[in-house]
Design a protein around this motif. Sequence first.
Motif, PDB file in Angstrom:
ATOM      1  N   VAL A 241     -32.670 -26.418 -12.176  1.00  0.00           N
ATOM      2  CA  VAL A 241     -31.387 -26.906 -12.689  1.00  0.00           C
ATOM      3  C   VAL A 241     -31.373 -26.883 -14.213  1.00  0.00           C
ATOM      4  CG1 VAL A 241     -29.890 -28.938 -12.858  1.00  0.00           C
ATOM      5  CG2 VAL A 241     -30.913 -28.317 -10.659  1.00  0.00           C
ATOM      6  N   VAL A 242     -32.473 -27.327 -14.819  1.00  0.00           N
ATOM      7  CA  VAL A 242     -32.566 -27.334 -16.283  1.00  0.00           C
ATOM      8  C   VAL A 242     -32.462 -25.926 -16.847  1.00  0.00           C
ATOM      9  CG1 VAL A 242     -34.159 -27.744 -18.196  1.00  0.00           C
ATOM     10  CG2 VAL A 242     -33.860 -29.483 -16.447  1.00  0.00           C
ATOM     11  N   ALA A 243     -33.200 -24.987 -16.255  1.00  0.00           N
ATOM     12  CA  ALA A 243     -33.201 -23.617 -16.769  1.00  0.00           C
ATOM     13  C   ALA A 243     -31.838 -22.952 -16.599  1.00  0.00           C
ATOM     14  CB  ALA A 243     -34.274 -22.802 -16.058  1.00  0.00           C
ATOM     15  N   ALA A 244     -31.248 -23.096 -15.411  1.00  0.00           N
ATOM     16  CA  ALA A 244     -29.948 -22.474 -15.164  1.00  0.00           C
ATOM     17  C   ALA A 244     -28.869 -23.077 -16.066  1.00  0.00           C
ATOM     18  CB  ALA A 244     -29.558 -22.633 -13.696  1.00  0.00           C
ATOM     19  N   GLY A 245     -28.882 -24.404 -16.191  1.00  0.00           N
ATOM     20  CA  GLY A 245     -27.899 -25.047 -17.058  1.00  0.00           C
ATOM     21  C   GLY A 245     -28.082 -24.676 -18.510  1.00  0.00           C
ATOM     22  N   ALA A 246     -29.343 -24.533 -18.948  1.00  0.00           N
ATOM     23  CA  ALA A 246     -29.601 -24.172 -20.340  1.00  0.00           C
ATOM     24  C   ALA A 246     -29.094 -22.768 -20.651  1.00  0.00           C
ATOM     25  CB  ALA A 246     -31.091 -24.270 -20.640  1.00  0.00           C
ATOM     26  N   VAL A 247     -29.322 -21.815 -19.736  1.00  0.00           N
ATOM     27  CA  VAL A 247     -28.859 -20.446 -19.968  1.00  0.00           C
ATOM     28  C   VAL A 247     -27.336 -20.397 -20.053  1.00  0.00           C
ATOM     29  CG1 VAL A 247     -28.731 -18.136 -18.972  1.00  0.00           C
ATOM     30  CG2 VAL A 247     -30.889 -19.376 -18.932  1.00  0.00           C
TER      31      VAL A 247
END
Length: 292
Positions: free
Chosen positions: A95-101
Amino acid sequence: MAATAEAAISVPRSRRRASKRDPVLVSAVAGLALLVAALLVGPWLWRHNPDSVDLATQLAPPSPAHPLGTDDLGRDMLARVLSGARTSLGAGLIVVAAGAVLGCVTGLLAGALGGYVDTVLTWLTNSILCFPAIMLAMAFVMALKPGITAVVIGLSIHSFPWYMRTLRGEVLRISSLDFVKSTDAIGATRTRILTRHILPHLVSTIVLQMAAVFGASVLSLAALGFLGMGAQPPTAELGAMITGGQQFFLTGQWWMAAFPGLVLLIAVTLTTVIADRARELLDPRGEYVAAD
């Protein structure tokens, strides 16, 4: 121009040096690192199948054979806690990685291009934030099917507006500094200005936002697992394990809910402490936006 740029980043550098001397931050980072190491190495040291049913040992209290006891199906709780924590924390990282991108791309575009692009992206993110994270994830669960995938998609979509709003403001602020205006005046392209002169100054802001989103995402994942909408049996997940153990808590089998809850509490507390302390050290302007 070089002096101006150096002055613009001197405070973050001094704050980064101060972070190395902050005992609370260092302790929290060390604790989180130990937790992650235990989750990664644990299955190699404790070779029990988390899904193996043994009715002869069901609801056994903690003992040398089963350090965290067993559940109502005789499954080893230590193996299930290790597996469940990897599921919950791994999903939180996705979730963190997808939201950050998504958030970085939209935040840079909104802040750099402005105009209709900024208006449309701001409207989109505000519309998403009208819904609580759990409600949006529940909508994806009902549209797709109960499971960790649907939950991760819903929480990822809800998380990126926090990045977008924060980074948009930072892009606008940095764009107004003299060294960026000077670079624009000598004919640098907008892409070069974004990638070489603005994006490097956003790293600390992105890291702070990632820490906050991670803690909120893990809690939301656990809440949805508690409601039966997250990982489905027999997959171990902390929220689902707490749900399964709550009915036995008052009858003496406290370990079924206590140990998954304790791991969840430790993980979220450590990430929250890291986010708060790092914000105080790296974001002196107080423009950091915490995710709900």
